[in-house]
Scaffold this motif. Structure first.
Motif, PDB file in Angstrom:
ATOM      1  N   LEU A  28     -16.886 -46.521  15.923  1.00 15.26           N
ATOM      2  CA  LEU A  28     -17.434 -47.658  16.663  1.00 15.26           C
ATOM      3  C   LEU A  28     -16.332 -48.590  17.149  1.00 15.26           C
ATOM      4  O   LEU A  28     -16.407 -49.109  18.263  1.00 15.26           O
ATOM      5  CB  LEU A  28     -18.451 -48.418  15.824  1.00 15.26           C
ATOM      6  N   ALA A  29     -15.319 -48.824  16.333  1.00 13.42           N
ATOM      7  CA  ALA A  29     -14.199 -49.665  16.761  1.00 13.42           C
ATOM      8  C   ALA A  29     -13.454 -49.009  17.924  1.00 13.42           C
ATOM      9  O   ALA A  29     -13.066 -49.684  18.882  1.00 13.42           O
ATOM     10  CB  ALA A  29     -13.252 -49.932  15.600  1.00 13.42           C
ATOM     11  N   LEU A  30     -13.294 -47.702  17.865  1.00 12.02           N
ATOM     12  CA  LEU A  30     -12.646 -46.977  18.955  1.00 12.02           C
ATOM     13  C   LEU A  30     -13.452 -47.096  20.240  1.00 12.02           C
ATOM     14  O   LEU A  30     -12.894 -47.355  21.317  1.00 12.02           O
ATOM     15  CB  LEU A  30     -12.474 -45.506  18.576  1.00 12.02           C
ATOM     16  N   ARG A  31     -14.760 -46.955  20.150  1.00  9.24           N
ATOM     17  CA  ARG A  31     -15.612 -47.089  21.344  1.00  9.24           C
ATOM     18  C   ARG A  31     -15.535 -48.502  21.910  1.00  9.24           C
ATOM     19  O   ARG A  31     -15.564 -48.698  23.120  1.00  9.24           O
ATOM     20  CB  ARG A  31     -17.051 -46.711  21.001  1.00  9.24           C
ATOM     21  N   PHE A  32     -15.398 -49.512  21.043  1.00  9.80           N
ATOM     22  CA  PHE A  32     -15.288 -50.880  21.536  1.00  9.80           C
ATOM     23  C   PHE A  32     -13.954 -51.101  22.237  1.00  9.80           C
ATOM     24  O   PHE A  32     -13.905 -51.730  23.297  1.00  9.80           O
ATOM     25  CB  PHE A  32     -15.486 -51.900  20.417  1.00  9.80           C
ATOM     26  N   VAL A  33     -12.872 -50.585  21.676  1.00  9.19           N
ATOM     27  CA  VAL A  33     -11.566 -50.713  22.346  1.00  9.19           C
ATOM     28  C   VAL A  33     -11.618 -50.019  23.702  1.00  9.19           C
ATOM     29  O   VAL A  33     -11.148 -50.553  24.708  1.00  9.19           O
ATOM     30  CB  VAL A  33     -10.428 -50.143  21.468  1.00  9.19           C
ATOM     31  N   TYR A  34     -12.227 -48.841  23.736  1.00 10.56           N
ATOM     32  CA  TYR A  34     -12.391 -48.136  25.012  1.00 10.56           C
ATOM     33  C   TYR A  34     -13.198 -49.000  25.985  1.00 10.56           C
ATOM     34  O   TYR A  34     -12.856 -49.112  27.166  1.00 10.56           O
ATOM     35  CB  TYR A  34     -13.079 -46.792  24.782  1.00 10.56           C
ATOM     36  N   SER A  35     -14.255 -49.636  25.489  1.00 12.36           N
ATOM     37  CA  SER A  35     -15.085 -50.508  26.327  1.00 12.36           C
ATOM     38  C   SER A  35     -14.277 -51.694  26.843  1.00 12.36           C
ATOM     39  O   SER A  35     -14.378 -52.051  28.026  1.00 12.36           O
ATOM     40  CB  SER A  35     -16.289 -51.018  25.537  1.00 12.36           C
ATOM     41  N   LEU A  36     -13.484 -52.310  25.973  1.00 12.70           N
ATOM     42  CA  LEU A  36     -12.621 -53.424  26.397  1.00 12.70           C
ATOM     43  C   LEU A  36     -11.736 -53.000  27.565  1.00 12.70           C
ATOM     44  O   LEU A  36     -11.615 -53.723  28.562  1.00 12.70           O
ATOM     45  CB  LEU A  36     -11.702 -53.858  25.252  1.00 12.70           C
ATOM     46  N   ARG A  37     -11.118 -51.860  27.424  1.00 11.78           N
ATOM     47  CA  ARG A  37     -10.191 -51.382  28.450  1.00 11.78           C
ATOM     48  C   ARG A  37     -10.932 -51.059  29.746  1.00 11.78           C
ATOM     49  O   ARG A  37     -10.446 -51.388  30.829  1.00 11.78           O
ATOM     50  CB  ARG A  37      -9.428 -50.170  27.933  1.00 11.78           C
ATOM     51  N   PHE A  93      -1.950 -56.092  19.860  1.00  9.48           N
ATOM     52  CA  PHE A  93      -2.302 -56.885  18.682  1.00  9.48           C
ATOM     53  C   PHE A  93      -3.722 -57.420  18.799  1.00  9.48           C
ATOM     54  O   PHE A  93      -4.464 -57.462  17.813  1.00  9.48           O
ATOM     55  CB  PHE A  93      -1.310 -58.034  18.477  1.00  9.48           C
ATOM     56  N   ASP A  94      -4.135 -57.824  19.999  1.00  2.63           N
ATOM     57  CA  ASP A  94      -5.506 -58.309  20.189  1.00  2.63           C
ATOM     58  C   ASP A  94      -6.513 -57.192  19.932  1.00  2.63           C
ATOM     59  O   ASP A  94      -7.542 -57.408  19.283  1.00  2.63           O
ATOM     60  CB  ASP A  94      -5.703 -58.862  21.600  1.00  2.63           C
ATOM     61  N   GLU A  95      -6.229 -55.993  20.427  1.00  2.78           N
ATOM     62  CA  GLU A  95      -7.136 -54.863  20.201  1.00  2.78           C
ATOM     63  C   GLU A  95      -7.243 -54.544  18.710  1.00  2.78           C
ATOM     64  O   GLU A  95      -8.337 -54.258  18.215  1.00  2.78           O
ATOM     65  CB  GLU A  95      -6.661 -53.630  20.970  1.00  2.78           C
ATOM     66  N   VAL A  96      -6.125 -54.600  18.007  1.00  2.00           N
ATOM     67  CA  VAL A  96      -6.142 -54.329  16.565  1.00  2.00           C
ATOM     68  C   VAL A  96      -7.013 -55.363  15.856  1.00  2.00           C
ATOM     69  O   VAL A  96      -7.869 -55.019  15.028  1.00  2.00           O
ATOM     70  CB  VAL A  96      -4.716 -54.326  15.970  1.00  2.00           C
ATOM     71  N   THR A  97      -6.813 -56.631  16.196  1.00  7.87           N
ATOM     72  CA  THR A  97      -7.592 -57.701  15.556  1.00  7.87           C
ATOM     73  C   THR A  97      -9.079 -57.502  15.797  1.00  7.87           C
ATOM     74  O   THR A  97      -9.893 -57.565  14.870  1.00  7.87           O
ATOM     75  CB  THR A  97      -7.137 -59.071  16.088  1.00  7.87           C
ATOM     76  N   LEU A  98      -9.443 -57.248  17.045  1.00  8.85           N
ATOM     77  CA  LEU A  98     -10.858 -57.081  17.378  1.00  8.85           C
ATOM     78  C   LEU A  98     -11.435 -55.803  16.771  1.00  8.85           C
ATOM     79  O   LEU A  98     -12.574 -55.790  16.306  1.00  8.85           O
ATOM     80  CB  LEU A  98     -11.041 -57.111  18.890  1.00  8.85           C
TER      81      LEU A  98
END
Length: 144
Positions: A28-37, A93-98
């Motif tokens: 889920l965190a991976l999908r959110f980072v993908y969504s952010l990008r 760093f922002d992606e890691v935090t989120l």
């Protein structure tokens, strides 16, 4: 509330040198980072990200929840949120935090979530992000 262990400057710098990769995240965190990008790409192009995001996530509700969470974060983050390129396996760093905050939401670990965002956001804003992240996680899990 969980408190971080005291660290000296050398150990803090060493921690910053550690490069977190997408492979280190839960699904889920991976999908959110993908969504952010993906949202960042669409915003730069002045296009609506929801159709492509829904196609990639396989769920319109999750796409809208990801967009809502991303827009809230963008509005309350202390500076512009830095996202990596869509093809990059390393995280900012922002992606890691989120991502770590979202992993805490998936685990229903509010103290760990708060720990990720303490010092970045005011407590009331942390509550808002928690609620929206819970909505995203519920949408993702309902789609499964």
């Amino acid at each position: 509330m969980r408190h971080a262990k005291p660290v000296n400057a050398v150990s803090w710098v060493e921690k910053l040198k550690e490069q977190v990769r997408v492979d280190d995240l839960n699904a889920l965190a991976l999908r959110f980072v993908y969504s952010l990008r993906l949202i960042a790409i669409h915003r730069r192009a002045r296009r609506d990200p929801v159709p492509e995001l829904a196609a990639k996530l396989g769920n319109v509700t999750a796409a809208i929840a990801a967009l809502d969470l991303t827009e809230t974060i963008a509005a309350i983050w202390p500076e512009p949120v830095r996202v990596g390129r869509a093809c990059c396996r390393c995280l900012t760093f922002d992606e890691v935090t989120l991502a770590r905050a979202l992993e805490a939401v998936v685990a229903r670990d509010r103290p760990a979530f708060n720990h990720q965002l303490e010092g970045l956001l005011k407590p009331g804003r942390i509550d808002l992000v928690w609620e929206q992240a819970m909505t995203l996680v519920a949408a993702e899990l309902n789609a499964s």
